[in-house]
Design a protein around this motif. Sequence first.
Motif, short mmCIF file in Angstrom:
data_model
loop_
_atom_site.label_atom_id
_atom_site.label_comp_id
_atom_site.label_asym_id
_atom_site.label_seq_id
_atom_site.Cartn_x
_atom_site.Cartn_y
_atom_site.Cartn_z
N LEU A 121 -7.50 -15.79 1.69
CA LEU A 121 -6.59 -15.99 2.81
C LEU A 121 -6.13 -17.45 2.85
N ALA A 127 0.01 -20.34 5.70
CA ALA A 127 0.48 -18.96 5.77
C ALA A 127 1.94 -18.88 6.21
N ALA A 153 -2.74 -10.66 5.45
CA ALA A 153 -3.34 -11.59 6.41
C ALA A 153 -2.72 -11.40 7.79
N ARG A 155 -3.26 -12.89 12.22
CA ARG A 155 -4.02 -13.65 13.22
C ARG A 155 -3.50 -13.30 14.61
N TRP A 170 -11.60 -18.08 7.40
CA TRP A 170 -10.48 -18.50 6.56
C TRP A 170 -9.24 -18.87 7.38
N MET A 171 -8.91 -18.05 8.38
CA MET A 171 -7.69 -18.26 9.16
C MET A 171 -7.96 -19.02 10.45
#
Length: 287
Positions: A121, A127, A153, A155, A170-171
């Motif tokens: 990610l 991103a 991915a 969020r 990771w995010m």
Amino acid sequence: MRALKNLATVAGMAMAIAMVPATPALADDHEGMAMERIGDHPNLNGVWQVMNSANWNVEPHSAGPNPLEAGDRLMGAIGAVPAGLGVVEGGAIPYNDAAQERLQYNRDNVINYDPEAACYLPGIPRATYMPHPFQIVQGDGDDILMVYEYASANRVINIGEVGIPPIDTWMGTSYGEWDGDTLVVTTLAQGPGLVKLPAGEMVQGVTWLDRAGNYLTSNATVTERFTLREGGNHIDYHVTIEDPSIYEQPWEMDMVLYRHVEDDAQILEFKCVPFSERLLYGDLIAE
């Protein structure tokens, strides 16, 4: 409990994507046109993408050959690096002396050690400016979902006060608030932990900002500002990154996000795990 709530929110919002038009009913992007709104806030729903080379290098850079030694022979101009004016205010990231060893390690090992090559990610803000579109799913007064084509991915932007994330991921964990018509998102605790590299090496991972090896650590605070322009088809995207462990001072990036206005605008699948297997496990695969 918060983790369970977030999982439920992601599931619910993901189901809602099909019901939210990727491109709201907007006329041509003319200055002074009334802004589309959801309740008291600008309507950010849609499929968005950058038009720059920040994913190759957020700093100004010339066009160049494939970073891999054999890349030009294998790929020709297809693997070359496009030039870019950069998106960093002032041109250069203000790394401190403590950051130089890891920065050089990253640069000595592009592309092989880049998380993007391994389909890990990408983290925030990378991103947003990868060469793949992403979709914003916004309701009325609730959390906001951002879904990325790269590696499926996503969020959740937790609308409310900035909290203390329970764990590094990771995010990271993102908290949002509205400053007038600007969505302000604070992301904390981006920490990949131990990461497997090609040939089985395990290292303490960091979040790469681009293919040139620029990076941030789990100590970083990333503050994004999404400001929809009049007309609704462009977002001014401003990022401030603070990380005293590797930067001499906070620094900023600016770019524009462009709405996909095609009638069939949508994000597609780019599940890249199968594409990374030879890189990560090639030493275990019988030729």
